[in-house]
Design a protein around this motif. Structure first.
Motif, mmCIF file in Angstrom:
data_model
loop_
_atom_site.group_PDB
_atom_site.id
_atom_site.type_symbol
_atom_site.label_atom_id
_atom_site.label_comp_id
_atom_site.label_asym_id
_atom_site.label_seq_id
_atom_site.Cartn_x
_atom_site.Cartn_y
_atom_site.Cartn_z
ATOM 1 N N PHE A 95 21.494 -11.652 15.498
ATOM 2 C CA PHE A 95 19.881 -11.253 15.668
ATOM 3 C C PHE A 95 19.648 -10.439 14.469
ATOM 4 C CE2 PHE A 95 16.322 -9.092 17.333
ATOM 5 C CZ PHE A 95 15.608 -10.123 18.010
ATOM 6 N N LEU A 96 18.442 -10.749 13.578
ATOM 7 C CA LEU A 96 18.092 -10.010 12.449
ATOM 8 C C LEU A 96 19.308 -10.079 11.383
ATOM 9 C CD1 LEU A 96 15.895 -7.180 13.850
ATOM 10 C CD2 LEU A 96 15.053 -9.550 13.074
ATOM 11 N N GLY A 97 20.008 -11.181 11.707
ATOM 12 C CA GLY A 97 21.087 -11.264 10.439
ATOM 13 C C GLY A 97 22.414 -10.720 11.055
ATOM 14 N N LYS A 98 22.601 -10.036 12.013
ATOM 15 C CA LYS A 98 23.912 -9.297 12.431
ATOM 16 C C LYS A 98 24.522 -9.963 13.515
ATOM 17 C CE LYS A 98 25.343 -4.602 11.877
ATOM 18 N NZ LYS A 98 24.799 -3.090 11.617
ATOM 19 N N HIS A 99 25.758 -9.940 13.556
ATOM 20 C CA HIS A 99 26.507 -10.666 14.466
ATOM 21 C C HIS A 99 26.530 -9.756 16.052
ATOM 22 C CE1 HIS A 99 29.802 -12.830 16.455
ATOM 23 N NE2 HIS A 99 30.395 -11.797 16.859
ATOM 24 N N LEU A 100 26.428 -10.407 17.056
ATOM 25 C CA LEU A 100 26.524 -9.772 18.330
ATOM 26 C C LEU A 100 27.745 -10.364 19.355
ATOM 27 C CD1 LEU A 100 22.615 -9.171 19.262
ATOM 28 C CD2 LEU A 100 24.367 -7.651 18.174
ATOM 29 N N GLY A 101 28.258 -9.661 19.819
ATOM 30 C CA GLY A 101 29.220 -10.299 20.638
ATOM 31 C C GLY A 101 28.933 -10.924 21.897
ATOM 32 N N ALA A 102 27.769 -10.507 22.442
ATOM 33 C CA ALA A 102 26.812 -11.018 23.436
ATOM 34 C C ALA A 102 25.389 -10.856 23.142
ATOM 35 C CB ALA A 102 27.207 -10.430 24.736
ATOM 36 N N PRO A 103 24.465 -11.725 23.795
ATOM 37 C CA PRO A 103 23.093 -11.612 23.575
ATOM 38 C C PRO A 103 22.347 -10.292 24.317
ATOM 39 C CG PRO A 103 23.359 -13.369 25.164
ATOM 40 C CD PRO A 103 24.762 -12.647 24.820
ATOM 41 N N LEU A 104 22.999 -9.156 24.030
ATOM 42 C CA LEU A 104 22.351 -8.119 24.712
ATOM 43 C C LEU A 104 22.023 -6.953 23.887
ATOM 44 C CD1 LEU A 104 25.571 -7.924 27.585
ATOM 45 C CD2 LEU A 104 22.760 -8.535 28.020
ATOM 46 N N LEU A 105 20.996 -6.310 24.553
ATOM 47 C CA LEU A 105 20.486 -5.038 23.767
ATOM 48 C C LEU A 105 20.388 -3.797 24.865
ATOM 49 C CD1 LEU A 105 18.750 -3.438 21.738
ATOM 50 C CD2 LEU A 105 16.740 -4.668 22.510
ATOM 51 N N ILE A 106 20.960 -2.772 24.421
ATOM 52 C CA ILE A 106 20.775 -1.756 25.543
ATOM 53 C C ILE A 106 19.454 -1.059 24.915
ATOM 54 C CG2 ILE A 106 21.507 0.649 25.651
ATOM 55 C CD1 ILE A 106 24.271 -0.204 25.022
ATOM 56 N N SER A 107 18.402 -1.180 25.891
ATOM 57 C CA SER A 107 16.957 -1.248 25.427
ATOM 58 C C SER A 107 16.660 0.391 25.352
ATOM 59 C CB SER A 107 16.050 -1.617 26.325
ATOM 60 O OG SER A 107 16.013 -2.888 26.635
ATOM 61 N N SER A 108 15.649 0.758 24.551
ATOM 62 C CA SER A 108 15.265 2.028 24.073
ATOM 63 C C SER A 108 15.089 2.841 25.373
ATOM 64 C CB SER A 108 13.992 2.179 23.266
ATOM 65 O OG SER A 108 14.151 0.856 22.086
ATOM 66 N N MET A 109 15.766 4.118 25.331
ATOM 67 C CA MET A 109 15.547 5.005 26.645
ATOM 68 C C MET A 109 15.223 6.096 26.241
ATOM 69 S SD MET A 109 18.557 3.640 29.084
ATOM 70 C CE MET A 109 19.576 2.865 27.973
ATOM 71 N N THR A 110 16.113 6.917 25.414
ATOM 72 C CA THR A 110 16.052 8.513 25.512
ATOM 73 C C THR A 110 16.605 9.030 24.099
ATOM 74 O OG1 THR A 110 16.569 10.530 26.927
ATOM 75 C CG2 THR A 110 18.466 8.914 26.413
ATOM 76 N N GLY A 111 16.474 10.535 24.091
ATOM 77 C CA GLY A 111 16.848 11.393 23.124
ATOM 78 C C GLY A 111 16.143 12.644 23.133
ATOM 79 N N GLY A 112 16.705 13.749 22.470
ATOM 80 C CA GLY A 112 15.937 14.863 22.294
ATOM 81 C C GLY A 112 16.247 15.962 23.271
ATOM 82 N N THR A 113 17.066 15.472 24.219
ATOM 83 C CA THR A 113 17.618 16.826 25.016
ATOM 84 C C THR A 113 19.179 16.665 25.024
ATOM 85 O OG1 THR A 113 17.832 15.391 27.008
ATOM 86 C CG2 THR A 113 15.424 16.320 26.710
ATOM 87 N N GLU A 114 19.657 17.638 25.672
ATOM 88 C CA GLU A 114 21.322 17.895 25.591
ATOM 89 C C GLU A 114 21.691 16.610 26.565
ATOM 90 O OE1 GLU A 114 24.732 20.951 27.295
ATOM 91 O OE2 GLU A 114 22.699 21.635 27.011
ATOM 92 N N GLN A 115 21.186 16.198 27.811
ATOM 93 C CA GLN A 115 21.535 15.243 28.640
ATOM 94 C C GLN A 115 21.330 13.940 27.948
ATOM 95 O OE1 GLN A 115 19.135 14.655 32.175
ATOM 96 N NE2 GLN A 115 20.867 13.247 33.057
#
Length: 349
Positions: free
Chosen positions: A60-80
């Motif tokens: 995908f977009l020229g990069k090899h993936l072991g499976a057709p999976l994306l961990i979708s956008s979720m979070t950031g910005g806090t300690e948790q």
């Protein structure tokens, strides 16, 4: 001088609220589904395959993936969020699956939290997506801010998420979407990495996808309806009865994921396409691929697992891979390419 600090604090608090609400409250769509239940695979009781020979890898977009999976956008910005992103990144690296992070606006406003997004050290080989809200291009963001969030992640691409409904319901939401398409086009022309257009759970229609592709986006993430309702999420954060009412009224608003995939693929047969929105297991992933998506993104299942432990995330990845592989075996397809072109997925209504 205090305004940026106040804004960044509000953004950071919103990030924490989003994690808590998604994990603790019922914010799933109930009246609308992802649409995949309208399809059924034709079972092959004699696949004439060795299960061990099945290959679910892809590019995908020229990069090899072991499976057709994306961990979708979720979070950031806090300690948790930092802990969650580290767990997700380490598992993404192990299984060679793609990963996106949540909106990095907070990292632009408050650079000291940038490290909560900076997962490249945990995932040196992963296809990694930076993320900003497209509407911020109408609120003094431009090329410099987009380059900054890509640099924080050492990202392979930039997601621009497009979320008009969420902004309508969110307290002090950014709702000026006028002229945004031209700004997206200008950004696509100048960015050194591909730009991905993504909804956040209400879907991208074929007509809008066509405009985005013409503007220069390199890929589309349909992020259809049928999973987490960000209208419901923002309703839980409402500061007044109007916001709460809006969130509940529009809880099931949007285009089902399956419809987005099929209609976009009909007008854009070659655009790199991500299916997300209400996908909950590997059978959903396989169905989305069979309908025409290239890879599939899941958020809520990975968030729930990452909030528990890295082991739980790894176990989820194992299950998803096993489920996708089982679909291929039981439809007599050795590869994802064969699955896409096999005709083994049939509409049942």
């Amino acid at each position: 001088m205090n305004a940026p600090t106040n804004i960044s604090a509000q953004t950071q608090n919103r990030k924490a609220d989003h994690i808590r609400i998604c994990l603790e409250e019922d914010v799933q769509c109930h009246q609308i589904t992802n649409g995949l239940e309208r399809y059924r695979f034709t079972h092959s009781c004699l696949p004439e395959l060795n299960h061990n020979d099945i290959d679910i890898s892809t590019t995908f977009l020229g990069k090899h993936l072991g499976a057709p999976l994306l961990i979708s956008s979720m979070t950031g910005g806090t300690e948790q969020a930092a802990i969650i992103n580290q767990r997700l990144a380490e598992v993404a690296q192990h299984y060679k699956i793609a990963m996106g992070v949540g909106s990095q606006r907070v990292a632009v406003e408050k650079p000291q939290v940038a490290d909560t997004f900076a997962v490249r050290k945990y995932a040196p080989d992963v296809l990694l997506f930076a993320n900003l809200g497209a509407v911020q291009l109408n609120y003094k963001y431009g090329l410099d801010e987009c380059l900054r969030v890509v640099d924080i992640l050492e990202a392979d691409a930039l997601i621009l998420h497009i979320n008009p409904l969420q902004e309508c319901i969110q307290s002090k939401g950014d709702t000026n979407f006028r002229g945004l398409l031209d700004k997206i086009a200008d950004l696509c022309d100048k960015m050194p990495v591909p730009v991905i257009a993504k909804e956040v759970g209400n879907g991208i229609s074929a007509a809008i996808a066509n405009k985005l592709i013409a503007a220069g986006v390199a890929a589309i993430d349909v992020a259809g309806a049928g999973g987490t309702s960000w209208a419901k999420v923002e309703s839980e954060r409402a500061e007044n009865p109007l916001q709460h009412r809006l969130g509940r009224t529009f809880a099931d608003w949007g285009l089902p994921t399956a419809e987005c995939i099929t209609t976009i693929r009909a007008i854009a047969p070659n655009v790199p396409l991500i299916a997300s929105g209400g996908l909950r297991h590997g059978l959903d992933v396989a169905a989305a691929i069979a309908l025409g998506a290239d890879i599939a993104g899941l958020a809520m299942p990975f968030l729930q697992a990452a909030a528990t432990s890295e082991t739980a995330v790894a176990e989820l990845a194992e299950v998803l891979i096993a489920e996708i592989t089982t679909v291929l075996f039981c439809t007599a397809n050795a590869t994802l390419y064969q699955l896409k072109h096999s005709g083994s997925l049939q509409r049942v209504e």
